[in-house]
Design a protein around this motif. Structure first.
Motif, PDB file in Angstrom:
ATOM      1  N   HIS A  24       0.862  -1.189   0.000  1.00 26.11           N
ATOM      2  CA  HIS A  24       0.000   0.000   0.000  1.00 26.11           C
ATOM      3  C   HIS A  24       0.895   1.233   0.000  1.00 26.11           C
ATOM      4  CE1 HIS A  24      -2.877   3.047   1.254  1.00 26.11           C
ATOM      5  NE2 HIS A  24      -3.853   2.177   1.011  1.00 26.11           N
ATOM      6  N   PRO A  25       0.629   2.199  -0.876  1.00 25.92           N
ATOM      7  CA  PRO A  25       1.523   3.364  -0.997  1.00 25.92           C
ATOM      8  C   PRO A  25       1.614   4.224   0.256  1.00 25.92           C
ATOM      9  CG  PRO A  25      -0.513   3.706  -2.236  1.00 25.92           C
ATOM     10  CD  PRO A  25      -0.493   2.262  -1.841  1.00 25.92           C
ATOM     11  N   ASP A  26       0.634   4.117   1.159  1.00 22.82           N
ATOM     12  CA  ASP A  26       0.662   4.925   2.380  1.00 22.82           C
ATOM     13  C   ASP A  26       1.236   4.169   3.574  1.00 22.82           C
ATOM     14  OD1 ASP A  26      -0.307   7.181   1.164  1.00 22.82           O
ATOM     15  OD2 ASP A  26      -2.407   6.752   1.633  1.00 22.82           O
ATOM     16  N   ASN A  27       1.709   2.941   3.345  1.00 29.52           N
ATOM     17  CA  ASN A  27       2.414   2.179   4.372  1.00 29.52           C
ATOM     18  C   ASN A  27       3.866   2.024   3.943  1.00 29.52           C
ATOM     19  OD1 ASN A  27      -0.124   1.830   5.491  1.00 29.52           O
ATOM     20  ND2 ASN A  27      -0.300  -0.323   4.914  1.00 29.52           N
ATOM     21  N   CYS A  28       4.745   1.795   4.895  1.00 23.52           N
ATOM     22  CA  CYS A  28       6.136   1.542   4.511  1.00 23.52           C
ATOM     23  C   CYS A  28       6.881   0.878   5.668  1.00 23.52           C
ATOM     24  CB  CYS A  28       6.856   2.841   4.123  1.00 23.52           C
ATOM     25  SG  CYS A  28       8.361   2.540   3.132  1.00 23.52           S
ATOM     26  N   PHE A  29       7.980   0.238   5.318  1.00 29.36           N
ATOM     27  CA  PHE A  29       8.856  -0.420   6.295  1.00 29.36           C
ATOM     28  C   PHE A  29      10.288  -0.129   5.856  1.00 29.36           C
ATOM     29  CE2 PHE A  29      11.079  -3.521   8.708  1.00 29.36           C
ATOM     30  CZ  PHE A  29      10.230  -3.987   9.707  1.00 29.36           C
ATOM     31  N   TRP A  30      11.081   0.424   6.772  1.00 31.94           N
ATOM     32  CA  TRP A  30      12.462   0.778   6.465  1.00 31.94           C
ATOM     33  C   TRP A  30      13.426  -0.012   7.341  1.00 31.94           C
ATOM     34  CZ3 TRP A  30       8.591   4.338   7.307  1.00 31.94           C
ATOM     35  CH2 TRP A  30       8.281   5.227   6.264  1.00 31.94           C
ATOM     36  N   VAL A  31      14.632  -0.192   6.833  1.00 30.67           N
ATOM     37  CA  VAL A  31      15.708  -0.763   7.635  1.00 30.67           C
ATOM     38  C   VAL A  31      16.880   0.207   7.617  1.00 30.67           C
ATOM     39  CG1 VAL A  31      15.036  -3.152   7.208  1.00 30.67           C
ATOM     40  CG2 VAL A  31      16.696  -2.051   5.683  1.00 30.67           C
ATOM     41  N   ALA A  32      17.664   0.169   8.685  1.00 30.44           N
ATOM     42  CA  ALA A  32      18.903   0.943   8.759  1.00 30.44           C
ATOM     43  C   ALA A  32      20.049  -0.034   8.514  1.00 30.44           C
ATOM     44  CB  ALA A  32      19.042   1.600  10.123  1.00 30.44           C
ATOM     45  N   GLU A  33      20.896   0.308   7.562  1.00 32.99           N
ATOM     46  CA  GLU A  33      21.964  -0.602   7.145  1.00 32.99           C
ATOM     47  C   GLU A  33      23.306   0.114   7.170  1.00 32.99           C
ATOM     48  OE1 GLU A  33      21.909  -3.671   3.569  1.00 32.99           O
ATOM     49  OE2 GLU A  33      22.493  -1.678   2.862  1.00 32.99           O
ATOM     50  N   ALA A  34      24.328  -0.591   7.612  1.00 31.31           N
ATOM     51  CA  ALA A  34      25.687  -0.043   7.599  1.00 31.31           C
ATOM     52  C   ALA A  34      26.668  -1.158   7.253  1.00 31.31           C
ATOM     53  CB  ALA A  34      26.045   0.559   8.948  1.00 31.31           C
ATOM     54  N   GLU A  35      27.807  -0.766   6.708  1.00 32.67           N
ATOM     55  CA  GLU A  35      28.829  -1.754   6.389  1.00 32.67           C
ATOM     56  C   GLU A  35      29.680  -2.003   7.622  1.00 32.67           C
ATOM     57  OE1 GLU A  35      32.578  -1.994   3.397  1.00 32.67           O
ATOM     58  OE2 GLU A  35      30.618  -1.626   2.471  1.00 32.67           O
ATOM     59  N   MET A  36      29.750  -3.268   8.041  1.00 39.07           N
ATOM     60  CA  MET A  36      30.536  -3.642   9.208  1.00 39.07           C
ATOM     61  C   MET A  36      31.352  -4.877   8.863  1.00 39.07           C
ATOM     62  SD  MET A  36      27.681  -3.022  12.231  1.00 39.07           S
ATOM     63  CE  MET A  36      28.919  -3.124  13.530  1.00 39.07           C
ATOM     64  N   ASP A  37      32.648  -4.788   9.116  1.00 38.47           N
ATOM     65  CA  ASP A  37      33.562  -5.890   8.782  1.00 38.47           C
ATOM     66  C   ASP A  37      33.483  -6.251   7.303  1.00 38.47           C
ATOM     67  OD1 ASP A  37      34.369  -6.085  11.460  1.00 38.47           O
ATOM     68  OD2 ASP A  37      32.667  -7.394  11.924  1.00 38.47           O
ATOM     69  N   GLY A  38      33.280  -5.235   6.483  1.00 40.11           N
ATOM     70  CA  GLY A  38      33.292  -5.442   5.049  1.00 40.11           C
ATOM     71  C   GLY A  38      32.015  -5.946   4.429  1.00 40.11           C
TER      72      GLY A  38
END
Length: 227
Positions: free
Chosen positions: A105-119
């Protein structure tokens, strides 16, 4: 400094997301238990059980310890179920099919936070929003599933995730954002107040039986922020 990217959820993120979600919720079990056991009422009840069992059993230390241990075990079980039961319920509902529930649904969303760790890229947190309509048909958003890995606390990530939801809701013209948290999640509560959320309701309604919630001494806090 760690570079963190906040992006939309992808199906390949599911295992990492569920691990962080489960760990972040269930880490509140022990603090809730300690909070409950240090309340004056429970200290009084514990003393009464230990001393009463000792006297009534003919001064048996073993029976007093068993009776007291059963009481303490009951409190821990209630605290465990308060959080673990919540996780089990969510894993059978919206968290079972994250893409279907939050991204279809365009008015719903789910995000993740991502970072590079140990390559290699690693998921460090998440947040979701679900659109709803009030009795007048006006749209608002509910902030959900905001959890951050214990490996990257106190770097402002939770605030960034909450701000992502806020910007998303503002772009869609939502008139407010609502959320709920437990009274033992002090860091989350403090963050929400700092971001302008106001407390609107306190109750003990949960997936757990009412008596079990009462035993934890925890409360559910409902908050909102008008855009």
């Amino acid at each position: 400094m760690m570079q963190i990217l906040i992006r939309r959820y992808e199906p390949s993120d599911k295992e990492a997301v569920l691990t962080i979600y489960r760990d972040a919720i269930e880490e509140h079990i022990n603090p809730t238990f300690m909070f409950a056991m240090t309340q004056p009422l429970y200290i009084t009840i514990s003393l009464f059980i230990y001393i009463g069992s000792y006297v009534m059993s003919g001064q048996s230390v073993i029976l007093a310890l068993i009776s007291g241990g059963a009481w303490v075990g009951l409190i821990y079980f209630c605290c465990y179920e308060f959080y673990s039961g919540y996780v089990r319920e969510r894993l059978q509902t919206d968290m079972k099919d994250i893409s279907g529930h939050f991204l279809s649904h365009p008015d719903n969303c789910f995000w993740v936070a991502e970072a590079e760790m140990d390559g290699r890229p690693q998921i460090l947190g998440m947040v979701a929003v679900e659109s709803k309509n009030d009795s007048d048909g006006k749209k608002y958003g509910e902030l959900l599933r905001m959890n951050v890995s214990s490996s990257c606390r106190r770097i402002g990530l939770a605030k960034r995730l909450a701000k992502t939801v806020e910007d998303f809701c503002r772009e869609r013209g939502f008139w407010k954002i609502i959320l709920s948290t437990s009274s033992t999640q002090r860091a989350a509560e403090a963050l929400y107040y700092k971001m302008g959320f106001k407390l609107t309701l306190v109750n003990t309604q949960s997936e757990c039986p009412q008596w079990m919630v009462w035993m934890t001494r925890a409360k559910i806090l409902y908050m909102e922020k008008v855009m």
